[in-house]
Design a protein around this motif. Structure first.
Motif, PDB file in Angstrom:
ATOM      1  N   LEU A   1      -7.729   1.833 -14.368  1.00  0.00           N
ATOM      2  CA  LEU A   1      -7.543   1.544 -12.943  1.00  0.00           C
ATOM      3  C   LEU A   1      -8.863   1.688 -12.197  1.00  0.00           C
ATOM      4  O   LEU A   1      -9.697   2.530 -12.535  1.00  0.00           O
ATOM      5  N   ASP A   2      -9.037   0.899 -11.180  1.00  0.00           N
ATOM      6  CA  ASP A   2     -10.186   1.027 -10.286  1.00  0.00           C
ATOM      7  C   ASP A   2      -9.790   2.035  -9.207  1.00  0.00           C
ATOM      8  O   ASP A   2      -9.192   1.685  -8.190  1.00  0.00           O
ATOM      9  N   TYR A   3     -10.099   3.307  -9.447  1.00  0.00           N
ATOM     10  CA  TYR A   3      -9.626   4.381  -8.568  1.00  0.00           C
ATOM     11  C   TYR A   3     -10.234   4.290  -7.171  1.00  0.00           C
ATOM     12  O   TYR A   3      -9.598   4.689  -6.195  1.00  0.00           O
ATOM     13  N   GLU A   4     -11.425   3.774  -7.055  1.00  0.00           N
ATOM     14  CA  GLU A   4     -12.026   3.584  -5.736  1.00  0.00           C
ATOM     15  C   GLU A   4     -11.203   2.578  -4.929  1.00  0.00           C
ATOM     16  O   GLU A   4     -10.937   2.779  -3.746  1.00  0.00           O
ATOM     17  N   LYS A   5     -10.762   1.527  -5.583  1.00  0.00           N
ATOM     18  CA  LYS A   5      -9.932   0.521  -4.918  1.00  0.00           C
ATOM     19  C   LYS A   5      -8.574   1.106  -4.536  1.00  0.00           C
ATOM     20  O   LYS A   5      -8.052   0.821  -3.453  1.00  0.00           O
ATOM     21  N   VAL A   6      -8.007   1.926  -5.410  1.00  0.00           N
ATOM     22  CA  VAL A   6      -6.729   2.585  -5.104  1.00  0.00           C
ATOM     23  C   VAL A   6      -6.891   3.471  -3.871  1.00  0.00           C
ATOM     24  O   VAL A   6      -6.059   3.429  -2.955  1.00  0.00           O
ATOM     25  N   CYS A   7      -7.966   4.253  -3.814  1.00  0.00           N
ATOM     26  CA  CYS A   7      -8.212   5.112  -2.651  1.00  0.00           C
ATOM     27  C   CYS A   7      -8.385   4.283  -1.384  1.00  0.00           C
ATOM     28  O   CYS A   7      -7.853   4.645  -0.330  1.00  0.00           O
ATOM     29  N   ASP A   8      -9.109   3.178  -1.492  1.00  0.00           N
ATOM     30  CA  ASP A   8      -9.300   2.308  -0.325  1.00  0.00           C
ATOM     31  C   ASP A   8      -7.968   1.755   0.177  1.00  0.00           C
ATOM     32  O   ASP A   8      -7.718   1.722   1.387  1.00  0.00           O
ATOM     33  N   ARG A   9      -7.107   1.354  -0.734  1.00  0.00           N
ATOM     34  CA  ARG A   9      -5.791   0.814  -0.327  1.00  0.00           C
ATOM     35  C   ARG A   9      -4.926   1.896   0.313  1.00  0.00           C
ATOM     36  O   ARG A   9      -4.223   1.645   1.292  1.00  0.00           O
ATOM     37  N   LEU A  10      -4.972   3.110  -0.237  1.00  0.00           N
ATOM     38  CA  LEU A  10      -4.214   4.219   0.358  1.00  0.00           C
ATOM     39  C   LEU A  10      -4.746   4.553   1.749  1.00  0.00           C
ATOM     40  O   LEU A  10      -3.967   4.804   2.680  1.00  0.00           O
ATOM     41  N   CYS A  11      -6.059   4.544   1.905  1.00  0.00           N
ATOM     42  CA  CYS A  11      -6.648   4.818   3.220  1.00  0.00           C
ATOM     43  C   CYS A  11      -6.275   3.726   4.219  1.00  0.00           C
ATOM     44  O   CYS A  11      -5.984   4.026   5.384  1.00  0.00           O
TER      45      CYS A  11
ATOM     46  N   LYS B   1      -4.297   4.332   7.781  1.00  0.00           N
ATOM     47  CA  LYS B   1      -4.777   3.811   9.069  1.00  0.00           C
ATOM     48  C   LYS B   1      -3.769   2.856   9.701  1.00  0.00           C
ATOM     49  O   LYS B   1      -3.487   2.957  10.900  1.00  0.00           O
ATOM     50  N   ASN B   2      -3.235   1.956   8.900  1.00  0.00           N
ATOM     51  CA  ASN B   2      -2.259   0.987   9.423  1.00  0.00           C
ATOM     52  C   ASN B   2      -0.989   1.673   9.907  1.00  0.00           C
ATOM     53  O   ASN B   2      -0.401   1.265  10.913  1.00  0.00           O
ATOM     54  N   SER B   3      -0.553   2.715   9.210  1.00  0.00           N
ATOM     55  CA  SER B   3       0.649   3.445   9.624  1.00  0.00           C
ATOM     56  C   SER B   3       0.437   4.126  10.968  1.00  0.00           C
ATOM     57  O   SER B   3       1.323   4.112  11.825  1.00  0.00           O
ATOM     58  N   LEU B   4      -0.734   4.745  11.166  1.00  0.00           N
ATOM     59  CA  LEU B   4      -1.014   5.381  12.448  1.00  0.00           C
ATOM     60  C   LEU B   4      -1.052   4.346  13.570  1.00  0.00           C
ATOM     61  O   LEU B   4      -0.528   4.595  14.663  1.00  0.00           O
ATOM     62  N   ASN B   5      -1.660   3.203  13.297  1.00  0.00           N
ATOM     63  CA  ASN B   5      -1.692   2.140  14.311  1.00  0.00           C
ATOM     64  C   ASN B   5      -0.289   1.632  14.626  1.00  0.00           C
ATOM     65  O   ASN B   5       0.066   1.447  15.789  1.00  0.00           O
ATOM     66  N   LEU B   6       0.511   1.416  13.599  1.00  0.00           N
ATOM     67  CA  LEU B   6       1.870   0.912  13.776  1.00  0.00           C
ATOM     68  C   LEU B   6       2.708   1.846  14.642  1.00  0.00           C
ATOM     69  O   LEU B   6       3.439   1.411  15.522  1.00  0.00           O
ATOM     70  N   PHE B   7       2.582   3.150  14.381  1.00  0.00           N
ATOM     71  CA  PHE B   7       3.390   4.122  15.119  1.00  0.00           C
ATOM     72  C   PHE B   7       2.663   4.700  16.333  1.00  0.00           C
ATOM     73  O   PHE B   7       3.151   5.633  16.969  1.00  0.00           O
TER      74      PHE B   7
ATOM     75  N   SER C   1      -0.860  18.213  -1.801  1.00  0.00           N
ATOM     76  CA  SER C   1      -1.297  18.345  -0.406  1.00  0.00           C
ATOM     77  C   SER C   1      -2.817  18.250  -0.302  1.00  0.00           C
ATOM     78  O   SER C   1      -3.334  17.739   0.690  1.00  0.00           O
ATOM     79  N   ALA C   2      -3.535  18.687  -1.323  1.00  0.00           N
ATOM     80  CA  ALA C   2      -4.999  18.576  -1.307  1.00  0.00           C
ATOM     81  C   ALA C   2      -5.443  17.116  -1.351  1.00  0.00           C
ATOM     82  O   ALA C   2      -6.337  16.703  -0.602  1.00  0.00           O
ATOM     83  N   VAL C   3      -4.816  16.320  -2.197  1.00  0.00           N
ATOM     84  CA  VAL C   3      -5.151  14.899  -2.286  1.00  0.00           C
ATOM     85  C   VAL C   3      -4.759  14.183  -0.999  1.00  0.00           C
ATOM     86  O   VAL C   3      -5.514  13.356  -0.475  1.00  0.00           O
ATOM     87  N   THR C   4      -3.595  14.506  -0.455  1.00  0.00           N
ATOM     88  CA  THR C   4      -3.154  13.905   0.804  1.00  0.00           C
ATOM     89  C   THR C   4      -4.142  14.211   1.918  1.00  0.00           C
ATOM     90  O   THR C   4      -4.529  13.319   2.678  1.00  0.00           O
TER      91      THR C   4
ATOM     92  N   LEU D   1      -7.420  12.213   1.382  1.00  0.00           N
ATOM     93  CA  LEU D   1      -7.266  10.800   1.730  1.00  0.00           C
ATOM     94  C   LEU D   1      -7.184  10.594   3.244  1.00  0.00           C
ATOM     95  O   LEU D   1      -7.752   9.645   3.781  1.00  0.00           O
ATOM     96  N   CYS D   2      -6.488  11.484   3.925  1.00  0.00           N
ATOM     97  CA  CYS D   2      -6.374  11.362   5.382  1.00  0.00           C
ATOM     98  C   CYS D   2      -7.729  11.558   6.059  1.00  0.00           C
ATOM     99  O   CYS D   2      -8.074  10.818   6.985  1.00  0.00           O
ATOM    100  N   VAL D   3      -8.493  12.522   5.606  1.00  0.00           N
ATOM    101  CA  VAL D   3      -9.829  12.741   6.182  1.00  0.00           C
ATOM    102  C   VAL D   3     -10.717  11.536   5.897  1.00  0.00           C
ATOM    103  O   VAL D   3     -11.472  11.091   6.765  1.00  0.00           O
ATOM    104  N   ARG D   4     -10.618  11.014   4.690  1.00  0.00           N
ATOM    105  CA  ARG D   4     -11.406   9.828   4.339  1.00  0.00           C
ATOM    106  C   ARG D   4     -11.009   8.633   5.208  1.00  0.00           C
ATOM    107  O   ARG D   4     -11.868   7.862   5.650  1.00  0.00           O
ATOM    108  N   ALA D   5      -9.725   8.477   5.476  1.00  0.00           N
ATOM    109  CA  ALA D   5      -9.235   7.333   6.241  1.00  0.00           C
ATOM    110  C   ALA D   5      -9.483   7.477   7.735  1.00  0.00           C
ATOM    111  O   ALA D   5      -9.806   6.493   8.409  1.00  0.00           O
ATOM    112  N   LEU D   6      -9.336   8.684   8.259  1.00  0.00           N
ATOM    113  CA  LEU D   6      -9.309   8.879   9.704  1.00  0.00           C
ATOM    114  C   LEU D   6     -10.478   9.666  10.264  1.00  0.00           C
ATOM    115  O   LEU D   6     -10.721   9.643  11.465  1.00  0.00           O
TER     116      LEU D   6
END
Length: 77
Positions: free
Chosen positions: A11-21, A25-31, A46-49, A52-57
């Motif tokens: 798997l391209d883990y960098e791409k997976v992280c980008d999609r999760l981020c 971001k899209n979920s926060l915008n939607l809501f 919870s550490a991974v979550t 990812l949230c810090v990376r995204a936001l």
């Protein structure tokens, strides 16, 4: 089964992280939310979550609360 293991390892883990981020971001915008609050148990989930949230936001939009698994005496925390 072996094919699944090989596929997981390639798997391209960098791409997976980008999609999760992007999802975060899209979920926060939607809501129409400004940030997230995450309960940190000390486990990997919870550490991974949180990561990812810090990376995204960014760190200013993520609040982590330490939530121990057991009830502790507040003087010892």
């Amino acid at each position: 089964m072996t094919i699944d293991i090989v596929r997981a390892l390639t798997l391209d883990y960098e791409k997976v992280c980008d999609r999760l981020c992007d999802f975060i971001k899209n979920s926060l915008n939607l809501f129409e939310k400004d940030g997230v609050v995450i309960g940190l148990s000390g486990g990997i989930d919870s550490a991974v979550t949180a990561s990812l949230c810090v990376r995204a936001l960014g760190p200013d939009r993520v609040l982590g609360l330490i939530l121990p698994e057991r009830v502790y005496n507040s003087r010892k925390i």
